[in-house]
Write a protein that holds these residues in place. Structure first.
Motif, PDB file in Angstrom:
ATOM      1  N   THR A  44      -3.889   5.695  -9.652  1.00  0.00           N
ATOM      2  CA  THR A  44      -4.964   5.376  -8.298  1.00  0.00           C
ATOM      3  C   THR A  44      -3.533   4.146  -8.036  1.00  0.00           C
ATOM      4  OG1 THR A  44      -6.435   4.967  -9.332  1.00  0.00           O
ATOM      5  CG2 THR A  44      -6.437   7.167  -8.631  1.00  0.00           C
ATOM      6  N   CYS A  45      -2.957   3.770  -6.955  1.00  0.00           N
ATOM      7  CA  CYS A  45      -2.011   2.430  -7.410  1.00  0.00           C
ATOM      8  C   CYS A  45      -1.269   2.080  -6.131  1.00  0.00           C
ATOM      9  CB  CYS A  45      -1.283   1.572  -8.278  1.00  0.00           C
ATOM     10  SG  CYS A  45       0.484   3.014  -8.929  1.00  0.00           S
ATOM     11  N   PHE A  46      -1.116   4.449  -5.273  1.00  0.00           N
ATOM     12  CA  PHE A  46      -0.640   3.625  -3.832  1.00  0.00           C
ATOM     13  C   PHE A  46      -1.754   4.658  -2.510  1.00  0.00           C
ATOM     14  CE2 PHE A  46       2.545   2.306  -5.521  1.00  0.00           C
ATOM     15  CZ  PHE A  46       3.121   1.173  -5.182  1.00  0.00           C
ATOM     16  N   CYS A  47      -1.795   4.409  -1.427  1.00  0.00           N
ATOM     17  CA  CYS A  47      -2.434   5.373  -0.873  1.00  0.00           C
ATOM     18  C   CYS A  47      -1.483   6.373  -0.254  1.00  0.00           C
ATOM     19  CB  CYS A  47      -2.936   4.665   0.561  1.00  0.00           C
ATOM     20  SG  CYS A  47      -1.363   4.438   1.804  1.00  0.00           S
ATOM     21  N   LYS A  48      -1.577   7.380   0.259  1.00  0.00           N
ATOM     22  CA  LYS A  48      -0.741   8.884   0.340  1.00  0.00           C
ATOM     23  C   LYS A  48       0.564   8.778   1.572  1.00  0.00           C
ATOM     24  CE  LYS A  48      -0.825  13.390   1.497  1.00  0.00           C
ATOM     25  NZ  LYS A  48       0.637  13.658   1.694  1.00  0.00           N
ATOM     26  N   THR A  49      -0.023   7.884   2.491  1.00  0.00           N
ATOM     27  CA  THR A  49       0.664   7.724   3.496  1.00  0.00           C
ATOM     28  C   THR A  49       1.294   6.098   3.211  1.00  0.00           C
ATOM     29  OG1 THR A  49      -0.875   6.850   5.201  1.00  0.00           O
ATOM     30  CG2 THR A  49       0.783   5.342   6.300  1.00  0.00           C
ATOM     31  N   HIS A  50       1.851   5.251   2.251  1.00  0.00           N
ATOM     32  CA  HIS A  50       2.283   4.087   1.706  1.00  0.00           C
ATOM     33  C   HIS A  50       3.362   4.697   0.082  1.00  0.00           C
ATOM     34  CE1 HIS A  50       0.683   0.940   3.662  1.00  0.00           C
ATOM     35  NE2 HIS A  50       1.644   1.409   4.094  1.00  0.00           N
ATOM     36  N   ASP A  51       2.718   6.387  -0.197  1.00  0.00           N
ATOM     37  CA  ASP A  51       2.995   6.819  -1.692  1.00  0.00           C
ATOM     38  C   ASP A  51       4.609   7.175  -0.908  1.00  0.00           C
ATOM     39  OD1 ASP A  51       3.669   7.525  -4.509  1.00  0.00           O
ATOM     40  OD2 ASP A  51       3.304   9.510  -4.014  1.00  0.00           O
ATOM     41  N   LEU A 108      -6.637   1.178  -5.498  1.00  0.00           N
ATOM     42  CA  LEU A 108      -6.141   0.552  -5.017  1.00  0.00           C
ATOM     43  C   LEU A 108      -4.764   0.438  -4.514  1.00  0.00           C
ATOM     44  CD1 LEU A 108      -5.036  -2.739  -6.301  1.00  0.00           C
ATOM     45  CD2 LEU A 108      -4.898  -0.895  -7.796  1.00  0.00           C
ATOM     46  N   CYS A 109      -3.850   0.227  -2.809  1.00  0.00           N
ATOM     47  CA  CYS A 109      -2.844   0.402  -2.447  1.00  0.00           C
ATOM     48  C   CYS A 109      -2.259  -0.634  -2.312  1.00  0.00           C
ATOM     49  CB  CYS A 109      -2.793   0.619  -1.443  1.00  0.00           C
ATOM     50  SG  CYS A 109      -0.889   0.929  -0.323  1.00  0.00           S
ATOM     51  N   LEU A 110      -0.961  -0.898  -3.803  1.00  0.00           N
ATOM     52  CA  LEU A 110      -0.355  -1.692  -4.035  1.00  0.00           C
ATOM     53  C   LEU A 110       0.972  -2.163  -2.666  1.00  0.00           C
ATOM     54  CD1 LEU A 110       0.809  -1.641  -8.152  1.00  0.00           C
ATOM     55  CD2 LEU A 110      -0.764  -3.021  -6.922  1.00  0.00           C
ATOM     56  N   TYR A 111       0.584  -1.655  -1.372  1.00  0.00           N
ATOM     57  CA  TYR A 111       1.602  -2.156  -0.389  1.00  0.00           C
ATOM     58  C   TYR A 111       0.951  -3.851  -0.338  1.00  0.00           C
ATOM     59  CZ  TYR A 111       4.816  -1.846   3.632  1.00  0.00           C
ATOM     60  OH  TYR A 111       5.459  -2.532   4.812  1.00  0.00           O
ATOM     61  N   ASN A 112       1.832  -4.628   0.214  1.00  0.00           N
ATOM     62  CA  ASN A 112       1.199  -5.168   0.772  1.00  0.00           C
ATOM     63  C   ASN A 112       0.828  -5.120   1.904  1.00  0.00           C
ATOM     64  OD1 ASN A 112       1.139  -8.035   0.683  1.00  0.00           O
ATOM     65  ND2 ASN A 112       2.855  -8.225   2.266  1.00  0.00           N
ATOM     66  N   GLY A 113      -0.792  -5.801   2.449  1.00  0.00           N
ATOM     67  CA  GLY A 113      -1.546  -5.166   3.226  1.00  0.00           C
ATOM     68  C   GLY A 113      -1.953  -4.024   3.679  1.00  0.00           C
ATOM     69  N   CYS A 114      -2.011  -3.155   2.802  1.00  0.00           N
ATOM     70  CA  CYS A 114      -2.762  -2.318   2.438  1.00  0.00           C
ATOM     71  C   CYS A 114      -3.574  -2.140   2.320  1.00  0.00           C
ATOM     72  CB  CYS A 114      -1.863  -1.368   2.038  1.00  0.00           C
ATOM     73  SG  CYS A 114      -3.101   0.502   2.265  1.00  0.00           S
ATOM     74  N   LYS A 115      -4.743  -1.493   3.665  1.00  0.00           N
ATOM     75  CA  LYS A 115      -6.332  -2.208   3.453  1.00  0.00           C
ATOM     76  C   LYS A 115      -7.159  -0.220   3.162  1.00  0.00           C
ATOM     77  CE  LYS A 115      -6.328  -6.083   4.452  1.00  0.00           C
ATOM     78  NZ  LYS A 115      -6.333  -7.290   3.192  1.00  0.00           N
ATOM     79  N   ALA A 116      -6.464   0.809   2.405  1.00  0.00           N
ATOM     80  CA  ALA A 116      -6.694   2.104   2.229  1.00  0.00           C
ATOM     81  C   ALA A 116      -7.670   1.431   1.146  1.00  0.00           C
ATOM     82  CB  ALA A 116      -5.919   2.422   2.008  1.00  0.00           C
ATOM     83  N   LYS A 117      -8.536   2.706   1.221  1.00  0.00           N
ATOM     84  CA  LYS A 117      -9.752   2.644  -0.360  1.00  0.00           C
ATOM     85  C   LYS A 117      -9.917   4.029  -0.648  1.00  0.00           C
ATOM     86  CE  LYS A 117     -12.270  -1.291   1.428  1.00  0.00           C
ATOM     87  NZ  LYS A 117     -12.977  -1.991   1.183  1.00  0.00           N
ATOM     88  N   GLY A 118     -11.258   4.245  -1.356  1.00  0.00           N
ATOM     89  CA  GLY A 118     -11.815   5.597  -1.411  1.00  0.00           C
ATOM     90  C   GLY A 118     -10.783   6.603  -1.563  1.00  0.00           C
ATOM     91  N   LYS A 119     -10.513   7.528  -0.510  1.00  0.00           N
ATOM     92  CA  LYS A 119     -10.175   9.078  -0.497  1.00  0.00           C
ATOM     93  C   LYS A 119      -8.432   8.745  -0.164  1.00  0.00           C
ATOM     94  CE  LYS A 119     -14.269  12.243  -0.569  1.00  0.00           C
ATOM     95  NZ  LYS A 119     -14.641  12.755   0.749  1.00  0.00           N
ATOM     96  N   ASP A 120      -8.510   7.365   0.608  1.00  0.00           N
ATOM     97  CA  ASP A 120      -7.135   7.703   1.182  1.00  0.00           C
ATOM     98  C   ASP A 120      -5.873   6.855  -0.237  1.00  0.00           C
ATOM     99  OD1 ASP A 120      -7.522   7.945   3.701  1.00  0.00           O
ATOM    100  OD2 ASP A 120      -8.492   5.792   3.909  1.00  0.00           O
ATOM    101  N   ILE A 121      -6.775   6.643  -1.742  1.00  0.00           N
ATOM    102  CA  ILE A 121      -6.034   6.502  -2.446  1.00  0.00           C
ATOM    103  C   ILE A 121      -5.625   7.626  -3.311  1.00  0.00           C
ATOM    104  CG2 ILE A 121      -5.903   5.206  -4.693  1.00  0.00           C
ATOM    105  CD1 ILE A 121      -6.139   3.854  -1.808  1.00  0.00           C
TER     106      ILE A 121
END
Length: 344
Positions: A79-86, A8-21
Motif C-alpha cells: 500500500t505505497c501508491f494511490c490509484k491515480t499515481h500508480d 501512503l503514496c510515495l509520489y512526492n507531495g501526494c496527500k492521499a490516504k485511506g481508500k485512495d491507497i
C-alpha cells in the motif's frame, strides 16, 4: 506486523490516504505475474501470513517465512501508491498498449523507480514494526539484536531517501538521464521473477565491492528487476550514474561476461539476497525435493552471510579457472536451475 503496514503514496507531495491507497503491484499482475501462474498461483514468501517456527538451536524456536503458494492478485503488493499515481506513473511499463519488446530510457527508469519504491516502503514498514514492538514490549529495547536491526533500518531509510530525492526530481522534470541500466536479454521466457534494491557485497569475480561512500557514509544501491515478457526475458540492473565510481567495473562485468556465468551468478546470488523471489509452480515442481528444501533454506534464512561468503569464494575460483579455460559454467548441473525455459 499488521499495524506496521501503513497506507501512503510515495509520489512526492501526494496527500492521499485511506481508500485512495491501493494494493499496488511491484510486478504487474496481468503483464508479468500471469506468465508465471498456474491456476492463478505462484510461489513466494508471504509476510502477511504467520511464519513457520523452527528450532535451529534446541529450545530456541525462530520464525521463518517459507515460499508458499500465493494468489497473483495478492502477490508483490504493497500500500505505497494511490490509484491515480500508480496508474499515471507506471502506465508505460504496465499498460498493454505499450510494448516491452525494446525498452526505452523512460521504461528502464520506471522499472528501477518501482523497485526502489517498494524497497523504501518495506523499510518504512520494518521501522514502524520495531517502533510498535518497543512501545508495546519495552523490555525488547534491552535486546541488542533488535536494537541493532532497528538502527540499521533507520540508516537504510536515510540512504534510500537520497535516492528518493533523485527519483522525485527526475519524475517532475521527465529527465531519465541520471540513471544507467544494464539490459541483459534471455531469448526465452523464464519461469521466475525478482525485484530488489541492494548493495552487492561482491562482483561476478568474487571481488569485494566497497559500497559505502567514504565521505557521506551513504550506502550505494543497485536496483535489480528480472521478469519474463512474451517471447524473451529481461535482467535489468540499474544504478545512478554518479554511483558508477563504485559500480562501474561491476557493470562492465555484466556487459561483457558470458551469459552462462551471468546465469550462474543470478542462480546462486538471488535466493540469498532477496525477499522478493517469485517462482512459477511449474518450475518449482520440476525440482527435486532436496532442491526445493535448499531454496527454502536460502530464502528464509535470516543469516545468509556465511552462505554468501561461500558463493564469493567459489566465484573467485571460477575467475581463476576461466583464465586457464579449465571450467565451463553450466546451471543445468546445479540442484536448482532458475533458467529452465517456459513450456506451454
Amino acid at each position: 506486523m499488521k499495524k506496521s503496514r501503513i497506507k501512503l503514496c510515495l509520489y512526492n507531495g501526494c496527500k492521499a490516504k485511506g481508500k485512495d491507497i491501493i494494493n499496488a503491484h511491484a510486478l504487474q499482475e496481468n503483464r508479468i505475474l500471469s506468465k508465471l501462474q498456474v491456476n492463478r498461483q505462484i510461489y513466494m514468501q508471504d509476510f502477511s501470513s504467520k511464519p513457520v517456527m523452527l528450532e535451529i538451536k534446541k529450545g530456541k524456536p525462530e520464525p521463518f517465512f517459507l515460499l508458499k503458494e500465493v494468489h497473483i492478485k495478492d502477490a508483490t503488493v504493497a500500500t505505497c501508491f494511490c490509484k491515480t499515481h500508480d496508474d499515471a506513473i507506471f502506465a508505460k511499463i504496465e499498460k498493454p498498449q505499450y510494448s516491452l519488446t525494446v525498452l526505452n530510457d523512460e521504461q528502464l527508469f520506471l522499472f528501477a523507480y518501482k523497485t526502489f519504491s517498494f524497497e523504501l516502503y518495506n523499510q518504512i514498514v520494518v521501522k514502524k514494526f520495531f517502533e510498535n514492538m518497543f512501545a508495546n514490549a519495552p523490555q525488547t529495547t534491552k535486546k541488542w539484536p533488535s536494537v541493532y536491526k532497528y538502527r540499521n533500518t533507520v540508516l537504510k531509510i536515510r540512504d534510500l531517501n537520497y535516492y528518493k530525492d533523485y527519483f522525485d526530481k527526475a519524475l517532475k522534470e521527465q529527465d531519465y538521464g541520471g540513471i544507467e541500466t544494464i539490459v541483459i536479454e534471455i531469448p526465452y521466457r523464464i519461469q521466475f521473477a525478482n525485484y530488489m534494491a541492494i548493495a552487492p557485497p561482491f562482483d561476478i569475480k568474487g571481488r569485494k565491492i566497497n559500497y559505502i561512500d567514504k565521505v557521506t557514509k551513504r550506502m550505494k544501491f543497485v536496483f535489480f528487476t528480472i521478469f519474463p515478457d512474451e517471447s524473451k526475458s529481461y535482467i535489468l540492473v540499474s544504478a545512478l550514474k554518479e554511483d558508477l565510481d563504485t559500480y562501474g567495473q561491476y557493470f562492465d562485468q555484466l556487459r561483457n561476461s558470458p551469459i552462462g556465468l551471468i546465469k550462474y551468478y543470478i542462480n546462486v546470488f538471488i535466493p540469498l539476497s532477496t525477499q522478493n523471489l517469485i517462482i512459477s509452480p511449474k518450475l518449482w515442481d520440476s525440482w527435486s525435493e532436496s532442491a526445493q528444501m535448499g531454496i527454502q533454506f536460502a530464502v528464509a534464512d535470516p543469516n545468509s552471510a556465511k552462505l554468501l561468503k561461500g558463493v564469493q569464494f567459489y566465484l573467485q575460483n571460477i575467475a581463476k579457472f576461466r583464465q586457464k579455460e579449465e571450467i565451463k559454467i553450466d546451471t543445468t548441473n546445479m540442484p536448482f536451475n532458475f533458467f529452465i525455459p517456459h513450456t506451454t
